[in-house]
Design a protein around this motif. Structure first.
Motif, PDB file in Angstrom:
ATOM      1  N   LEU A 186      51.913  23.600 -12.447  1.00 19.58           N
ATOM      2  CA  LEU A 186      53.192  24.638 -12.486  1.00 19.58           C
ATOM      3  C   LEU A 186      54.465  24.032 -13.018  1.00 19.58           C
ATOM      4  CD1 LEU A 186      53.074  27.642  -9.946  1.00 19.58           C
ATOM      5  CD2 LEU A 186      52.002  27.637 -12.778  1.00 19.58           C
TER       6      LEU A 186
ATOM      7  N   ALA B 180      45.801  32.502  -6.674  1.00 26.35           N
ATOM      8  CA  ALA B 180      46.793  32.768  -7.459  1.00 26.35           C
ATOM      9  C   ALA B 180      47.455  31.023  -8.035  1.00 26.35           C
ATOM     10  CB  ALA B 180      48.302  33.344  -5.946  1.00 26.35           C
TER      11      ALA B 180
ATOM     12  N   CYS C 211      48.034  31.758 -11.796  1.00 22.68           N
ATOM     13  CA  CYS C 211      49.869  31.007 -12.611  1.00 22.68           C
ATOM     14  C   CYS C 211      50.013  30.275 -13.150  1.00 22.68           C
ATOM     15  CB  CYS C 211      50.757  31.156 -11.149  1.00 22.68           C
ATOM     16  SG  CYS C 211      51.508  32.517 -10.056  1.00 22.68           S
TER      17      CYS C 211
ATOM     18  N   LEU D 152      50.708  30.922 -16.585  1.00 24.19           N
ATOM     19  CA  LEU D 152      52.482  30.335 -17.701  1.00 24.19           C
ATOM     20  C   LEU D 152      51.913  29.490 -18.440  1.00 24.19           C
ATOM     21  CD1 LEU D 152      55.263  30.085 -16.353  1.00 24.19           C
ATOM     22  CD2 LEU D 152      54.669  27.146 -16.047  1.00 24.19           C
TER      23      LEU D 152
ATOM     24  N   VAL E 119      60.343  28.330 -12.827  1.00 25.08           N
ATOM     25  CA  VAL E 119      58.694  27.636 -13.063  1.00 25.08           C
ATOM     26  C   VAL E 119      59.075  27.118 -11.194  1.00 25.08           C
ATOM     27  CG1 VAL E 119      56.786  26.248 -13.966  1.00 25.08           C
ATOM     28  CG2 VAL E 119      58.415  27.870 -15.013  1.00 25.08           C
TER      29      VAL E 119
ATOM     30  N   LEU F 156      58.676  29.162  -8.220  1.00 23.49           N
ATOM     31  CA  LEU F 156      57.317  29.464  -8.054  1.00 23.49           C
ATOM     32  C   LEU F 156      56.093  28.379  -7.500  1.00 23.49           C
ATOM     33  CD1 LEU F 156      55.198  31.595  -9.260  1.00 23.49           C
ATOM     34  CD2 LEU F 156      54.864  31.090 -11.461  1.00 23.49           C
ATOM     35  N   SER F 157      56.880  27.351  -7.751  1.00 21.05           N
ATOM     36  CA  SER F 157      56.020  26.026  -8.088  1.00 21.05           C
ATOM     37  C   SER F 157      56.344  25.836  -5.962  1.00 21.05           C
ATOM     38  CB  SER F 157      55.688  24.525  -8.068  1.00 21.05           C
ATOM     39  OG  SER F 157      56.243  23.743  -8.052  1.00 21.05           O
TER      40      SER F 157
ATOM     41  N   LEU G 220      54.638  28.643  -3.942  1.00 19.76           N
ATOM     42  CA  LEU G 220      53.002  28.478  -3.681  1.00 19.76           C
ATOM     43  C   LEU G 220      52.653  27.140  -3.253  1.00 19.76           C
ATOM     44  CD1 LEU G 220      51.928  29.559  -6.979  1.00 19.76           C
ATOM     45  CD2 LEU G 220      50.908  30.463  -5.190  1.00 19.76           C
TER      46      LEU G 220
END
Ligand code: NAD
Length: 818
Positions: free
Chosen positions: A58, A169, A173, A177, A210, A213-214, A217
């Motif tokens: 990501l 997930a 993602c 993305l 981003v 998000l990364s 996760l």
């Protein structure tokens, strides 16, 4: 093997992708019921690898930042899971661990976002080490719990399914993305932040979001995997998974394509598990050493040493270098330079700009960025070289041009590959364009003998008139990006053959295909220094460089191919300086299908004319006018045909629709379609962008209020209109400012010929597509599509001038004579 791989890819990407994905997930979810504990544990490790690699892809891949902040603190997540394990019930420890890891990594990562490569790695690794040592100190001196035994009352199936959810997930993602406008922007950020802004996003905003998000996760994965270790030893120097993931990402480079890292993570995960089982400590030492090497390698830039360059270029270059067939330019890592006065040289102050692969968004190399002063030097070099070159015998010039054709043919693989990398051309288009150019250069060589003049009678006795063709001197060539080889060579090759020196400026989207590679081929063919000069420049300098190329006193003719707006601006400059300019500009070409047409032929001509090279062709059949009685059948067959065109990786031979060459162009296409739909047009098929791709789109109900009615969309978007009869078709065909190409499909060629004469267009093809060219044909448009012609004898008109020389053989008497 290759076939099998394409099949698998097709299955995963095609319409049946959901079925495949669902079946795979079901099989994975059932594993704990059917497999022994060891295999479930094995599956757990692989799921963790997948989740981590996707989270990494990501952020790290596209931006070239290693998101080590997240990675480093993912271990912290594991500690917190261990600490809270005895007290909280599932999934409490995992959530607490995930939150802790993410909270620690976020501030560090966000603070470090402006740092790249080694600094980013050193800072984030350093801080994570500090945290680790603090935890160890606390456990050794305060709680005495070093080597904490994890006693989590956790059922292995729950653990497995928890990780499965996180992995799904993360993959979802990464895929979503990569295909979104954000993904495109993120990919652009990797090479050039300005390009991301063109997409209307704020690069820093995308990065922060981003990254968050990364980090989330990754921390969740770390926290969830912790209970798998029954014994968590904080003295372990390197977490094996972290080591693996760093190596995988470094070698594969995500670049917004999660598939590479995920497949790599899976493969290495399997190996690692087997190895770990047998040689636990050796495994730690080996991985630790590799990790140190990788981090030490960062100053050269891990990401600069990407898989693509290593496998495709380095291997190839080394082979060539060893064979000693190719001079210095291929021997080592390629540094592209300007070609001026026969010398390869850097731009002033070593300035460069990125060359981006549109399919991946990666900057695959950097290109020198010339300025106005450099452009002046190039024109002066051409001016010095022109006389001697122009005076060479035709046979000598023809020999050099023919040699260039030979070299072109020999290098076809390399040239095709570059077209795919630099422009996203699918294999069929790349093969066609490179092959066509061999013929084009050969045809140009024949012109050296054809620049003949006339001997004409005179009204004065004893006088002989010679009308001679002479080279104009210096020709400036400015070319676009869509067919960079053809549109550059159709001017450069005849201009050279006819005895001119050339200054070439390719588009900033295709500096290699449109410019520097052409320079290499002609240099190798033996063109003398200064006869061909290649300038590449960034968008910011285009105007100043272009102005020199048009207005410099030494320039005799300008050959420009590109948009009507730029052509108009250059024509104004040329007019002010009384320069000749040949303009090949935009188009809005109509394809008329009469009721007596062969439907199959019409559909095929429309699909090819409208969608070859994603419709990025000046002659593209963007307006299809079908006689009423055939309209419905035609529409449904064309929609069906478009459904069979595979869109995706341009290097896959099955692909018909590749990426759009630039994000700016993609935005323009999207805005044209949105505008048409908002004003009432109907989408028969397509209509959406998917990552850097735009679906083949067929619209009906397009009216003059819509932008795509008048403006050139330059993408895979075609307007289908049902017309009452041939007269209405001709009227609508002419209802445009453009006039480049047109086509008529009819069962009666004589009727087609008669209609062709009524269409206002430089080119009309009967029973063919609008997209067709031949090296010897006079190619060009009328109205806003251009001025002058390229191709065949038209090139002689374009690149030579007529001189009138007379010789008086008898004494002449003037009125003042006595
Ligand atoms: P463009 O006009 O943006 O650029 C064309 C070339 O002009 C590039 O090399 C660019 O760097 C240069 N340029 C841009 N601004 C300049 C300036 N101010 N001064 C000097 N040079 C400048 O066009 P493009 O986007 O590269 O190409 C697409 C367009 O080209 C479309 O309109 C298409 O129809 C047209 N085209 C026409 C033909 C034809 O033969 N008629 C063929 C292919 C493409």
């Amino acid at each position: 093997m290759r076939r099998l791989w394409y099949r698998i890819q097709r299955g995963l990407r095609g319409r049946r992708a959901w079925i495949w994905a669902g079946a795979l997930l079901l099989a994975l979810a059932l594993l704990p019921f059917v497999a022994p504990a060891y295999y479930v544990a094995f599956g757990l490790a692989l799921l963790a690898d997948v989740a981590l690699a996707s989270a990494w892809a990501l952020f790290s891949g596209p931006t070239r930042y290693l998101s080590l902040a997240a990675a480093a603190f993912y271990g912290t997540g594991a500690y917190v899971t261990a600490l809270t394990g005895a007290r909280l019930g599932w999934p409490g420890p995992v959530l607490a661990g995930a939150a802790a890891g993410a909270l620690l990594s976020l501030p560090v990562g966000l603070l470090a976002l402006r740092l790249r490569g080694p600094y980013f790695a050193i800072l984030t690794f350093g801080l994570s080490e500090l945290v680790r040592h603090t935890v160890i100190w606390y456990e050794s001196n305060v709680t005495g719990t070093v080597g904490r035994v994890l006693v989590l009352p956790l059922e292995r199936r729950t653990l497995y399914w928890g990780l499965l959810v996180i992995a799904v997930a993360a993959v979802a993602c990464a895929i979503l993305l990569a295909r979104s406008r954000w993904g495109l922007a993120l990919a652009a950020i990797g090479g050039d932040e300005e390009r991301a802004e063109v997409l209307g996003v704020r690069p820093i905003g995308v990065k922060v979001a981003v990254f968050a998000l990364s980090a989330a996760l990754m921390s969740a994965t770390g926290a969830a995997i912790a209970p798998r270790w029954t014994y968590l030893d904080p003295h372990i120097a390197f977490n094996p998974l972290i080591s693996f993931q760093v190596i995988i990402m470094a070698l594969l480079g995500g670049a917004g394509r999660p598939a590479g890292p995920v497949v790599g993570a899976l493969a290495l995960g399997v190996l690692s598990e087997i190895f770990l089982l047998q040689f636990r400590y050796l495994y730690m030492i080996v991985l630790g050493s590799v990790l140190i090497l990788v981090v030490l390698g960062l100053p050269q830039g891990i990401m600069g040493w990407r898989a693509e360059e290593r496998t495709e270029d380095l291997g190839r270059r080394l082979r060539w270098a060893i064979a000693r067939r190719i001079p210095r330019r291929f021997a080592m890592r390629r540094q592209y330079q300007l070609f001026i006065g026969g010398e390869w040289q850097d731009a002033t102050d070593g300035r460069t700009f990125p060359d981006v692969n549109p399919a991946t968004g990666e900057t695959f190399t950097r290109i020198p960025a010339a300025d106005a002063a450099t452009a002046r030097r190039a024109v002066e070099a051409a001016e010095r070289a022109r006389t001697e070159w122009g005076e060479l015998q035709p046979a000598v010039r023809a020999g050099i041009v023919l040699k260039a054709a030979q070299i072109w043919e020999r290098r076809h693989e390399d040239l095709e590959r570059m077209l795919t990398t630099e422009t996203g051309a699918v294999r069929a288009k790349a093969g066609f364009e490179v092959g066509y150019c061999t013929e084009l250069i050969r045809q140009a060589a024949s012109l050296t003998y054809q620049a003949s003049g006339e001997v004409a009678p005179s009204n004065v006795s004893g006088k002989v008139n010679y009308f001679m063709r002479k080279p104009v001197g210096v020709v400036s060539v400015i070319s676009p990006w869509n067919f960079p080889y053809i549109l550059t060579l159709r001017a450069v090759a005849p201009a050279l053959a006819l005895g001119n020196a050339v200054v070439l400026k390719p588009s900033e989207e295709t500096p290699l295909a449109g410019g520097l590679l052409v320079g290499e081929v002609f240099e190798e063919a033996g063109v003398p220094p200064g006869v061909l000069n290649v300038l590449t420049c960034a968008r910011a300098e285009v105007q100043e460089v272009g102005e020199v190329m048009v207005t410099h006193p030494a320039v005799g003719v300008v050959s420009f191919t590109g948009s009507t707006a730029t052509g108009r601006a250059l024509a104004e400059q040329a007019g002010r300086h009384l320069k000749r300019i040949v303009l090949e500009l935009g188009g809005k070409s109509p394809l008329i299908v009469l009721e007596d047409a062969d439907l199959d032929l019409a559909v095929n001509a429309a699909a090819f004319g409208g969608f070859f090279h994603q419709g990025q062709i000046c002659m593209a059949a963007t307006r299809i006018l079908v006689e009423h009685s055939l309209a419905d059948a035609f529409a449904s067959q064309l929609v069906e045909k478009l459904g069979t065109l595979k869109m995706g990786d341009p290097s896959d031979p099955q692909t018909a629709i590749g990426p759009i060459t630039s994000p700016t162009q993609l935005e323009k296409i999207r805005s044209h379609v949105d505008d048409a739909v908002a004003k009432g047009a109907k989408v028969l098929t397509g209509g959406r962008a998917r990552g850097p791709y735009f679906e083949p789109t067929l619209l009906t109900g397009v009216t003059p209020e819509m932008r795509c009615y008048h403006e050139e969309t330059f993408g895979p978007v075609v307007a289908l209109t049902s017309v009452k009869n041939a007269d209405e078709a001709v009227r609508l065909a002419n209802d445009t400012a453009y006039g480049l190409s047109a086509a008529i499909i009819t069962g009666d060629p004589k009727r087609g010929l008669a209609l062709a004469e009524r269409i206002q267009s430089g080119i009309v093809h009967v029973n063919d597509s609008t997209v067709h060219d031949e090296p010897h044909a006079p190619f060009g448009g009328i109205k806003s599509s251009g001025l002058g012609r390229h191709g065949g004898r038209a090139a002689i008109e374009a690149f030579t001038e007529i001189r009138w020389v007379s010789v008086q053989t008898e004494r002449r008497h003037y009125p003042f004579d006595r």
